[in-house]
Design a protein around this motif. Structure first.
Motif, mmCIF file in Angstrom:
data_model
loop_
_atom_site.group_PDB
_atom_site.id
_atom_site.type_symbol
_atom_site.label_atom_id
_atom_site.label_comp_id
_atom_site.label_asym_id
_atom_site.label_seq_id
_atom_site.Cartn_x
_atom_site.Cartn_y
_atom_site.Cartn_z
ATOM 1 N N SER A 71 48.836 59.679 -21.502
ATOM 2 C CA SER A 71 48.937 60.710 -22.307
ATOM 3 C C SER A 71 48.531 60.551 -23.909
ATOM 4 O O SER A 71 48.801 59.356 -24.375
ATOM 5 N N GLY A 86 48.601 57.697 -28.425
ATOM 6 C CA GLY A 86 48.882 57.039 -27.326
ATOM 7 C C GLY A 86 48.124 55.608 -27.171
ATOM 8 O O GLY A 86 47.352 55.466 -28.217
ATOM 9 N N TRP A 93 53.099 56.148 -29.029
ATOM 10 C CA TRP A 93 53.568 55.943 -27.844
ATOM 11 C C TRP A 93 52.763 55.185 -26.821
ATOM 12 O O TRP A 93 51.510 55.163 -27.054
ATOM 13 N N ARG A 96 50.989 55.217 -20.808
ATOM 14 C CA ARG A 96 51.417 55.545 -19.414
ATOM 15 C C ARG A 96 52.491 54.697 -19.163
ATOM 16 O O ARG A 96 53.100 53.773 -20.156
ATOM 17 N N VAL A 105 51.933 61.868 -16.715
ATOM 18 C CA VAL A 105 52.042 61.789 -18.120
ATOM 19 C C VAL A 105 51.206 62.750 -18.913
ATOM 20 O O VAL A 105 49.985 62.632 -18.649
ATOM 21 N N ILE A 122 55.708 65.352 -25.825
ATOM 22 C CA ILE A 122 55.189 64.400 -24.873
ATOM 23 C C ILE A 122 55.807 64.344 -23.356
ATOM 24 O O ILE A 122 57.234 64.613 -23.583
ATOM 25 N N GLN A 124 56.666 61.822 -20.769
ATOM 26 C CA GLN A 124 56.477 60.191 -20.567
ATOM 27 C C GLN A 124 57.233 59.667 -19.467
ATOM 28 O O GLN A 124 57.791 58.666 -19.428
ATOM 29 N N HIS A 127 60.152 57.764 -19.485
ATOM 30 C CA HIS A 127 60.956 57.885 -20.709
ATOM 31 C C HIS A 127 61.137 59.326 -21.021
ATOM 32 O O HIS A 127 61.929 59.794 -22.079
#
Length: 255
Positions: A71, A86, A93, A96, A105, A122, A124, A127
């Motif tokens: 992402s 990313g 974040w 992956r 993702v 996002i 995730q 997550h």
């Protein structure tokens, strides 16, 4: 599929959804590949970038959200691409999952607020659903923290859509899905909308809040939010339960 961009002189850009590649064209001319396949220093498919999921203009540059193995957010200054989100770039974040597995993702939604900030919704993996804000220098997690009325990221699958309405930010979330091949049940029906007033979050839909849908609707997706003629509209997706058919619906939050 590819993502195509049409450049129209003296008009806003006309955008058509495809997968993985950005291209541009004048009205009466031909299309030109500007992003994807490494063009102009952009991403390649070698890392699993097979989907361009979101586009936004921010401070005179074009931003794109990518997936599905990593992402990421990239920007185009008219000549070349560079990654700005990313892989923990600029405080952002991880691109992956922690496990390193290539689970789906992506950056599913991008939104700006008059060029003050860029917002990225996002997906995730483990997550869950997160919302990040970019000020031109760095990123900050503002949605999915579980604080100040905010949602817990692991309770949702994706920040699917974003909208401004009445000067406030609205986020439409996709609920958690069951394992592939299993039957959909009511407990997966947490496609919901959250509202941010600049200080804190508040959930404004689901479980019959404000007269809206409840679990009998088995709402899994908030596909789209728009502000139109003073009201907020939500396009929602409903999965069937116990073999029943489902249908999409449009709801209005009237002031």
């Amino acid at each position: 599929m590819d993502l195509w961009l049409g450049k129209i002189p003296c008009m806003s850009a006309a955008l058509l959804l495809s997968v993985g590649i950005l291209q541009s064209a004048p009205v009466a001319g031909s299309w030109e590949l500007i992003g994807g396949d490494g063009r102009n220093g952009s991403w390649t498919n070698s890392r699993g970038h097979d989907r361009t999921r979101a586009l936004a203009g921010f401070r005179g540059e074009l931003f794109v959200g990518l997936g599905a193995a990593d992402s990421e957010v990239w920007k185009f200054d008219g000549k070349k691409w560079s990654q700005v989100g990313g892989n923990e770039i600029r405080g952002s974040w991880k691109a992956r999952p922690d496990s390193g597995e290539k689970k789906p993702v992506w950056v599913n939604s991008l939104l700006t607020d008059d060029d003050r900030h860029l917002y990225a919704g996002i997906k995730q993996s483990e997550h869950g659903a997160q919302l990040w804000r970019y000020d031109g220098d760095g990123w900050r997690l503002i949605g999915g923290t579980g604080r100040d009325g905010d949602w817990k990221s692991e309770h949702y699958n994706n920040v699917y859509t974003l909208a401004w309405h009445g000067g406030n930010l609205y986020a439409g979330l996709q609920g958690r899905l069951p394992a592939s091949g299993s039957q959909y049940r009511a407990e997966y029906s947490n496609g919901e909308i959250y509202h941010h007033d600049g200080k804190s979050w508040e959930r404004i839909s689901g479980d019959g809040l404000r007269g809206g849908w409840d679990r009998s609707h088995t709402t899994t997706w908030i596909y789209k939010l728009i502000s139109f003629r003073g009201d907020l509209y939500a396009a929602i997706g409903r999965h069937g339960v116990d073999g029943r058919r489902w249908s999409g619906e449009v709801w209005r939050l009237a002031d």
